[in-house]
Scaffold this active site. Structure first.
Site, PDB file in Angstrom:
ATOM      1  N   GLU A   1      -5.466  -4.680  10.534  1.00  0.00           N
ATOM      2  CA  GLU A   1      -4.471  -3.900  10.500  1.00  0.00           C
ATOM      3  C   GLU A   1      -4.704  -3.185  11.914  1.00  0.00           C
ATOM      4  OE1 GLU A   1      -2.321  -2.734   6.897  1.00  0.00           O
ATOM      5  OE2 GLU A   1      -4.093  -1.226   7.090  1.00  0.00           O
TER       6      GLU A   1
ATOM      7  N   GLU B   1      -6.718   4.541   8.064  1.00  0.00           N
ATOM      8  CA  GLU B   1      -6.377   6.246   7.523  1.00  0.00           C
ATOM      9  C   GLU B   1      -7.897   6.716   6.967  1.00  0.00           C
ATOM     10  OE1 GLU B   1      -2.779   5.447   5.514  1.00  0.00           O
ATOM     11  OE2 GLU B   1      -2.121   4.857   7.391  1.00  0.00           O
TER      12      GLU B   1
ATOM     13  N   GLY C   1       2.927  -0.989   4.174  1.00  0.00           N
ATOM     14  CA  GLY C   1       3.012   0.389   3.853  1.00  0.00           C
ATOM     15  C   GLY C   1       4.525   0.525   3.557  1.00  0.00           C
TER      16      GLY C   1
ATOM     17  N   ASN D   1       0.787  -1.224  -0.056  1.00  0.00           N
ATOM     18  CA  ASN D   1       0.034   0.026   0.059  1.00  0.00           C
ATOM     19  C   ASN D   1       0.850   1.341  -0.045  1.00  0.00           C
ATOM     20  OD1 ASN D   1      -1.587   1.920   0.466  1.00  0.00           O
ATOM     21  ND2 ASN D   1      -2.469   1.445   2.528  1.00  0.00           N
ATOM     22  N   TRP D   2       0.966   1.776  -1.409  1.00  0.00           N
ATOM     23  CA  TRP D   2       2.094   2.766  -1.188  1.00  0.00           C
ATOM     24  C   TRP D   2       1.272   4.209  -0.937  1.00  0.00           C
ATOM     25  CZ3 TRP D   2       4.040   3.102  -7.203  1.00  0.00           C
ATOM     26  CH2 TRP D   2       4.682   1.875  -7.326  1.00  0.00           C
ATOM     27  N   LYS D   3       0.312   4.228  -0.235  1.00  0.00           N
ATOM     28  CA  LYS D   3      -0.512   5.620   0.392  1.00  0.00           C
ATOM     29  C   LYS D   3      -0.253   6.769  -0.511  1.00  0.00           C
ATOM     30  CE  LYS D   3      -0.108   3.157   5.042  1.00  0.00           C
ATOM     31  NZ  LYS D   3      -0.021   3.262   6.296  1.00  0.00           N
TER      32      LYS D   3
ATOM     33  N   SER E   1       3.731  -2.206  10.349  1.00  0.00           N
ATOM     34  CA  SER E   1       4.988  -2.455  10.354  1.00  0.00           C
ATOM     35  C   SER E   1       5.596  -3.535   9.956  1.00  0.00           C
ATOM     36  CB  SER E   1       5.386  -1.959  11.683  1.00  0.00           C
ATOM     37  OG  SER E   1       5.000  -0.727  12.062  1.00  0.00           O
TER      38      SER E   1
ATOM     39  N   HIS F   1      -9.522   1.484   4.771  1.00  0.00           N
ATOM     40  CA  HIS F   1      -8.319   1.557   5.296  1.00  0.00           C
ATOM     41  C   HIS F   1      -8.395   2.513   6.698  1.00  0.00           C
ATOM     42  CE1 HIS F   1      -4.218   2.453   6.467  1.00  0.00           C
ATOM     43  NE2 HIS F   1      -3.887   1.449   5.884  1.00  0.00           N
TER      44      HIS F   1
ATOM     45  N   GLY G   1       2.844   2.243  10.787  1.00  0.00           N
ATOM     46  CA  GLY G   1       3.638   3.263  10.665  1.00  0.00           C
ATOM     47  C   GLY G   1       4.278   3.748  11.979  1.00  0.00           C
TER      48      GLY G   1
HETATM   49  P1  13P Z   1       3.311   0.186   7.577  1.00  0.00           P
HETATM   50  O1  13P Z   1       3.643  -0.946   7.015  1.00  0.00           O
HETATM   51  O2  13P Z   1       3.919   1.338   7.079  1.00  0.00           O
HETATM   52  O3  13P Z   1       3.247   0.267   9.050  1.00  0.00           O
HETATM   53  O4  13P Z   1       1.592   0.356   7.069  1.00  0.00           O
HETATM   54  C1  13P Z   1       0.676  -0.401   7.125  1.00  0.00           C
HETATM   55  C2  13P Z   1      -0.368  -0.249   6.583  1.00  0.00           C
HETATM   56  O5  13P Z   1      -1.200   0.637   6.809  1.00  0.00           O
HETATM   57  C3  13P Z   1      -0.721  -0.805   5.171  1.00  0.00           C
HETATM   58  O6  13P Z   1      -1.983  -0.669   4.852  1.00  0.00           O
END
Ligand code: 13P
Length: 248
Positions: free
Chosen positions: A166, A96, A233, A9-11, A212, A94, A172
Site C-alpha cells: 500500500e 496509519e 478502504g 478494511n473498514w478502518k 484507492s 497498516h 484515501g
Molecule cells: P483506500 O482504498 O480508501 O485508499 O484505503 C486503502 C487502505 O488503506 C486499505 O487498507
C-alpha cells in the site's frame, strides 16, 4: 495456484448497527467463490459480524492486535481474544498505525508471530511515502519493511501470510498506482521473498495492492501476474462496490 483475496478494511468506520446493516446488504448479492472475500471490521463489531457471516464464505478480519496473550496493556486486544471470536485474518502494520501509533517494524514482526501462533492469518502492510517514491527509494524502503516484518519467520508460515503493498501516497487520496506500477512492486516483493526463502515460498505468498482501489480499477489490477488481490478502504464501505470488487 494462489487464491485471490479481496479484503475490505473498514478502518474506524461503522458502529455495531451500521456494521450489521452493511453485512446484510453484502449478503443480498452472490459472491464469486473463486475469490476469498474478507471484511476487517472495528473490534467492537467483530463478534456480531462473525455471527452475521454464518452461512457465508466471507472471512472475518481484525485491523490490529497486541503481541502478548494478556497483561497490563490498557486498551489493547490480544490474539487470544481474537481467536475466541473466530477471527480468520488480522491486518498488521497498516501505514496509519505506523504513522499515528508509532508501530515500528519490530512490533510488526512480534504481531505477525503472535497471529501465526493462534492460526490468525496476518495481512502485513508495507509501502513507501510520497517523498520516498520521489527519491526513487520505494524498493529499498519496501524491502526493508518486508525483511524486518518476516525476521525469524519460518518458510512453512509463508503460505499463511498475505502482504499488502500500500503506497502511502495512494491511500484515501484517489491517486492510485497504475496497475503496471502496482505489479512491479508486487513482483519486487515476491522476488524479495524468493531470495529470503526459496522458489516455493515465492510462488506461495499472496500479495495484494491497496490504495484507492475502486470497482473501475480492479479488473485491470487483478489481470496482473503478481497481484493476488486488493486491500480496500473507502470502496469496501459500500455493499455494491465491495461486491463488484470481489466479483471483478
Ligand atoms: P483506500 O482504498 O480508501 O485508499 O484505503 C486503502 C487502505 O488503506 C486499505 O487498507
Amino acid at each position: 495456484m494462489r487464491l485471490p483475496i479481496i479484503a475490505g478494511n473498514w478502518k474506524m468506520n461503522n458502529t455495531i448497527s451500521e456494521s450489521l446493516a452493511l453485512i446484510e446488504d453484502i449478503k443480498k448479492y452472490d459472491l464469486n467463490k473463486e475469490v476469498e472475500a474478507v471484511v476487517c471490521v472495528p473490534y467492537i463489531s467483530l463478534s456480531k459480524v462473525k455471527k452475521a457471516l454464518e452461512g457465508t464464505d466471507i472471512k472475518l478480519g481484525a485491523q490490529n492486535m497486541h503481541w502478548e496473550d494478556n497483561g497490563a496493556y490498557t486498551g489493547e486486544i490480544s490474539p487470544v481474544m481474537l481467536k475466541e471470536i473466530g477471527v480468520d485474518y488480522c491486518i498488521i502494520g497498516h501505514s496509519e498505525r505506523r504513522q499515528y501509533f508509532n508501530e515500528l517494524d519490530d512490533r510488526v514482526n512480534k504481531k505477525i508471530k503472535a497471529a501465526l501462533k493462534y492460526d490468525i492469518k496476518p495481512i502485513v502492510c508495507v509501502g513507501e511515502t510520497l517523498e520516498e517514491r520521489e527519491a526513487s527509494k520505494e524498493e529499498e524502503v519496501v524491502k526493508e519493511q518486508v525483511l524486518k516484518a518476516l525476521e525469524n519467520i519460518e518458510k512453512e508460515d509463508i503460505k499463511n501470510i498475505v502482504i499488502a503493498y500500500e503506497p502511502i501516497w495512494a491511500i484515501g487520496t484517489g491517486k492510485t498506482a497504475s496497475s503496471d506500477d502496482a505489479n512491479k512492486m508486487c513482483e519486487f516483493i515476491r522476488k524479495t521473498i524468493g531470495d529470503k526463502y526459496d522458489v516455493e515460498a515465492k510462488e506461495d505468498i499472496r500479495i495484494q495492492y491497496g490504495g484507492s482501489v475502486k470497482p473501475d480499477t480492479i479488473k485491470d489490477l487483478m489481470a496482473k501476474k503478481d497481484v493476488d488481490g486488493a486491500l480496500v478502504g473507502g470502496a469496501s464501505l459500500v455493499a455494491r462496490d465491495f461486491v463488484s470488487l470481489v466479483n471483478y
